[in-house]
Structures are given as C-alpha cells and as structure tokens.
Motif scaffolding. Structure first.
Motif, PDB file in Angstrom:
ATOM      1  N   ARG A  57       0.814  -1.223   0.000  1.00 41.59           N
ATOM      2  CA  ARG A  57       0.000   0.000   0.000  1.00 41.59           C
ATOM      3  C   ARG A  57       0.850   1.276   0.000  1.00 41.59           C
ATOM      4  O   ARG A  57       0.325   2.379  -0.093  1.00 41.59           O
ATOM      5  N   GLY A  58       2.181   1.115   0.134  1.00 42.02           N
ATOM      6  CA  GLY A  58       3.076   2.257   0.092  1.00 42.02           C
ATOM      7  C   GLY A  58       3.199   3.006   1.406  1.00 42.02           C
ATOM      8  O   GLY A  58       3.755   4.107   1.453  1.00 42.02           O
ATOM      9  N   TYR A  59       2.734   2.412   2.506  1.00 38.44           N
ATOM     10  CA  TYR A  59       2.800   3.079   3.809  1.00 38.44           C
ATOM     11  C   TYR A  59       4.185   2.995   4.436  1.00 38.44           C
ATOM     12  O   TYR A  59       4.566   3.847   5.236  1.00 38.44           O
ATOM     13  N   TYR A  60       4.914   1.934   4.117  1.00 37.24           N
ATOM     14  CA  TYR A  60       6.260   1.729   4.629  1.00 37.24           C
ATOM     15  C   TYR A  60       6.969   0.727   3.742  1.00 37.24           C
ATOM     16  O   TYR A  60       6.360   0.163   2.825  1.00 37.24           O
ATOM     17  N   THR A  61       8.254   0.511   4.000  1.00 40.02           N
ATOM     18  CA  THR A  61       9.076  -0.351   3.143  1.00 40.02           C
ATOM     19  C   THR A  61       9.386  -1.680   3.828  1.00 40.02           C
ATOM     20  O   THR A  61       9.194  -1.840   5.041  1.00 40.02           O
ATOM     21  N   GLU A  62       9.931  -2.590   3.045  1.00 40.24           N
ATOM     22  CA  GLU A  62      10.395  -3.851   3.630  1.00 40.24           C
ATOM     23  C   GLU A  62      11.512  -3.591   4.634  1.00 40.24           C
ATOM     24  O   GLU A  62      11.605  -4.292   5.641  1.00 40.24           O
ATOM     25  N   ASP A  63      12.346  -2.604   4.381  1.00 43.65           N
ATOM     26  CA  ASP A  63      13.396  -2.258   5.348  1.00 43.65           C
ATOM     27  C   ASP A  63      12.783  -1.859   6.686  1.00 43.65           C
ATOM     28  O   ASP A  63      13.310  -2.220   7.750  1.00 43.65           O
ATOM     29  N   ASP A  64      11.671  -1.112   6.651  1.00 41.59           N
ATOM     30  CA  ASP A  64      10.982  -0.740   7.890  1.00 41.59           C
ATOM     31  C   ASP A  64      10.504  -1.981   8.639  1.00 41.59           C
ATOM     32  O   ASP A  64      10.634  -2.069   9.866  1.00 41.59           O
ATOM     33  N   GLN A  66      11.718  -5.053   8.427  1.00 46.13           N
ATOM     34  CA  GLN A  66      12.875  -5.792   8.931  1.00 46.13           C
ATOM     35  C   GLN A  66      13.513  -5.096  10.136  1.00 46.13           C
ATOM     36  O   GLN A  66      13.940  -5.763  11.086  1.00 46.13           O
ATOM     37  N   THR A  67      13.546  -3.778  10.129  1.00 49.72           N
ATOM     38  CA  THR A  67      14.086  -3.027  11.276  1.00 49.72           C
ATOM     39  C   THR A  67      13.225  -3.277  12.512  1.00 49.72           C
ATOM     40  O   THR A  67      13.752  -3.533  13.609  1.00 49.72           O
ATOM     41  N   LEU A  68      11.912  -3.214  12.350  1.00 49.97           N
ATOM     42  CA  LEU A  68      11.013  -3.474  13.473  1.00 49.97           C
ATOM     43  C   LEU A  68      11.170  -4.908  13.973  1.00 49.97           C
ATOM     44  O   LEU A  68      11.233  -5.153  15.182  1.00 49.97           O
ATOM     45  N   HIS A  69      11.284  -5.867  13.062  1.00 47.99           N
ATOM     46  CA  HIS A  69      11.450  -7.265  13.473  1.00 47.99           C
ATOM     47  C   HIS A  69      12.764  -7.481  14.205  1.00 47.99           C
ATOM     48  O   HIS A  69      12.809  -8.229  15.190  1.00 47.99           O
ATOM     49  N   ARG A  70      13.833  -6.839  13.752  1.00 45.52           N
ATOM     50  CA  ARG A  70      15.106  -6.957  14.483  1.00 45.52           C
ATOM     51  C   ARG A  70      14.950  -6.428  15.904  1.00 45.52           C
ATOM     52  O   ARG A  70      15.409  -7.055  16.865  1.00 45.52           O
ATOM     53  N   TYR A  71      14.319  -5.286  16.043  1.00 50.97           N
ATOM     54  CA  TYR A  71      14.097  -4.697  17.367  1.00 50.97           C
ATOM     55  C   TYR A  71      13.263  -5.631  18.246  1.00 50.97           C
ATOM     56  O   TYR A  71      13.638  -5.906  19.397  1.00 50.97           O
ATOM     57  N   MET A  72      12.145  -6.099  17.721  1.00 46.50           N
ATOM     58  CA  MET A  72      11.292  -7.010  18.500  1.00 46.50           C
ATOM     59  C   MET A  72      12.070  -8.267  18.883  1.00 46.50           C
ATOM     60  O   MET A  72      11.988  -8.732  20.021  1.00 46.50           O
ATOM     61  N   TYR A  87       8.608 -14.259   9.380  1.00 49.55           N
ATOM     62  CA  TYR A  87       8.212 -14.349   7.972  1.00 49.55           C
ATOM     63  C   TYR A  87       7.077 -13.357   7.760  1.00 49.55           C
ATOM     64  O   TYR A  87       6.166 -13.268   8.585  1.00 49.55           O
ATOM     65  N   TYR A  88       7.135 -12.641   6.646  1.00 52.04           N
ATOM     66  CA  TYR A  88       6.066 -11.683   6.377  1.00 52.04           C
ATOM     67  C   TYR A  88       5.722 -11.667   4.895  1.00 52.04           C
ATOM     68  O   TYR A  88       6.559 -11.933   4.034  1.00 52.04           O
ATOM     69  N   CYS A  89       4.475 -11.341   4.622  1.00 47.91           N
ATOM     70  CA  CYS A  89       3.997 -11.181   3.257  1.00 47.91           C
ATOM     71  C   CYS A  89       3.800  -9.696   3.007  1.00 47.91           C
ATOM     72  O   CYS A  89       2.947  -9.074   3.646  1.00 47.91           O
ATOM     73  N   TYR A 100       4.627  -5.136  -5.479  1.00 47.25           N
ATOM     74  CA  TYR A 100       3.979  -5.871  -4.390  1.00 47.25           C
ATOM     75  C   TYR A 100       2.475  -6.046  -4.598  1.00 47.25           C
ATOM     76  O   TYR A 100       1.802  -6.626  -3.755  1.00 47.25           O
ATOM     77  N   THR A 101       1.958  -5.528  -5.704  1.00 45.81           N
ATOM     78  CA  THR A 101       0.524  -5.570  -5.953  1.00 45.81           C
ATOM     79  C   THR A 101       0.196  -6.844  -6.713  1.00 45.81           C
ATOM     80  O   THR A 101       0.303  -6.902  -7.944  1.00 45.81           O
ATOM     81  N   LYS A 102      -0.153  -7.874  -5.947  1.00 49.64           N
ATOM     82  CA  LYS A 102      -0.470  -9.161  -6.559  1.00 49.64           C
ATOM     83  C   LYS A 102      -1.083 -10.088  -5.524  1.00 49.64           C
ATOM     84  O   LYS A 102      -1.004  -9.854  -4.316  1.00 49.64           O
ATOM     85  N   SER A 103      -1.682 -11.143  -6.029  1.00 46.21           N
ATOM     86  CA  SER A 103      -2.143 -12.243  -5.195  1.00 46.21           C
ATOM     87  C   SER A 103      -0.968 -13.207  -5.069  1.00 46.21           C
ATOM     88  O   SER A 103      -0.195 -13.373  -6.014  1.00 46.21           O
TER      89      SER A 103
END
Length: 173
Positions: A57-64, A66-72, A87-89, A100-103
């Motif tokens: 949806r363009g609200y944030y990036t995959e880097d965002d 991954q950064t949050l997951h590293r912190y958690m 793991y994330y979709c 990223y716009t796909k089924s």
C-alpha cells in the motif's frame, strides 16, 4: 524435528496499531513476553507469520518491517523468548506499489509462509500450532496441517498457558 509455536504478530505479540512499522509505536501485548518465554521453556521454537500489506500500500518499506522485526527479536531474546524467524507477506491485490501488488501464496490465509518455515526450520507439524487474532490465522494453521487458536483476549499468558498445559507442559516442574 522441532515443535513450533507459530504466532501472528499484530494483535498477538504486539498491540495492533494501524500499520505498525515504527519502533516507537511498538508495545508488547500484556502477558506476551511471559507467554513466549514459557513456550520456549516448554521446548517450542517461536516463528512469527505476519501479513504486512502496508508495504504494497506504500505506507512503509520492507526495510521498515525488517528493522522493526530486528528490534522485536532483540527485546524478546533479551527476555528469554528468542524468535527463531520472522516471515512476512508484503503483498496485497489492492496495493499501489507495482512490485507488491499481486495475489500470492504467502498471504494468510494461504499457508505459504508456514510451509516455507516448516521446510527451513525442521518443524514437527504434528506437535506444532499457531495463535492468531483473526480467523484467517486459524485457517492458515489448518491449511498447513496444524491446530490454530484464536486469541481474542487481552493477556497472551492467560490464553497460552492453558494451551501449553493441554499439550503436556507442566509449568511447575
């Protein structure tokens, strides 16, 4: 083969804030740290499976993400509840970012991410289960051949400890 507790992220491990992607907005669900620590003590590896359509949806990036997951992961590991893998979709059919716009097969309720984790982390499906806060999480678990539990409460420890007890874990030992 390892027994595994699969977990949805938002609404199970952390408080569900709309499209969480910033560390400063992340708060653990009440009882989450205790619940996950007890699960590890019971011999479960912990794997997070999460839809992150905010990327599409363009609200944030995959880097965002991954950064949050590293912190958690760092916070939970320090508390005695290490996450084996996140793991994330990032996909969604109604996304605005073309890549990223796909089924896809990795978006819950499809079991693609769980099946990938099973292959990559020697998961004993017969002795594993998943906790999520949406019916799609339960459907994902069932599609992967394991039990799924719908968390609708406010304290993850109050929810998870009885499940672990039914699965043979005695916390008093």
């Amino acid at each position: 083969m390892r027994k595994t507790l699969f977990l949805d992220r938002d609404g199970v491990i952390n408080v569900d804030v709309h499209y969480l992607h910033r560390i400063e907005d992340m708060k653990f669900i009440q009882g989450a740290i205790k619940a996950l620590k007890v699960a590890v003590e019971a011999g479960y590896q912990l794997i997070v499976i999460t839809n992150q359509s905010g990327v599409a949806r363009g609200y944030y990036t995959e880097d965002d993400v991954q950064t949050l997951h590293r912190y958690m992961g760092e916070q939970l590991a320090a508390a005695g509840a290490p996450i084996t893998a996140f793991y994330y979709c990032p996909h969604h059919e109604k996304g605005v970012v073309p890549a990223y716009t796909k089924s896809c097969e990795c978006r819950k309720p499809r079991p693609g991410l769980v099946l990938q984790a099973v292959r990559e982390h020697q998961v004993d499906v017969a002795h594993s289960f998943m906790i999520g806060d949406k019916p799609s999480d339960v459907a994902t678990a069932e599609a992967a051949g394991m039990d799924g539990y719908l968390f609708e409460g406010t304290d993850l420890a109050d929810f998870l400890l009885p499940i672990l007890a039914k699965r043979g874990y005695d916390e008093s030992v």
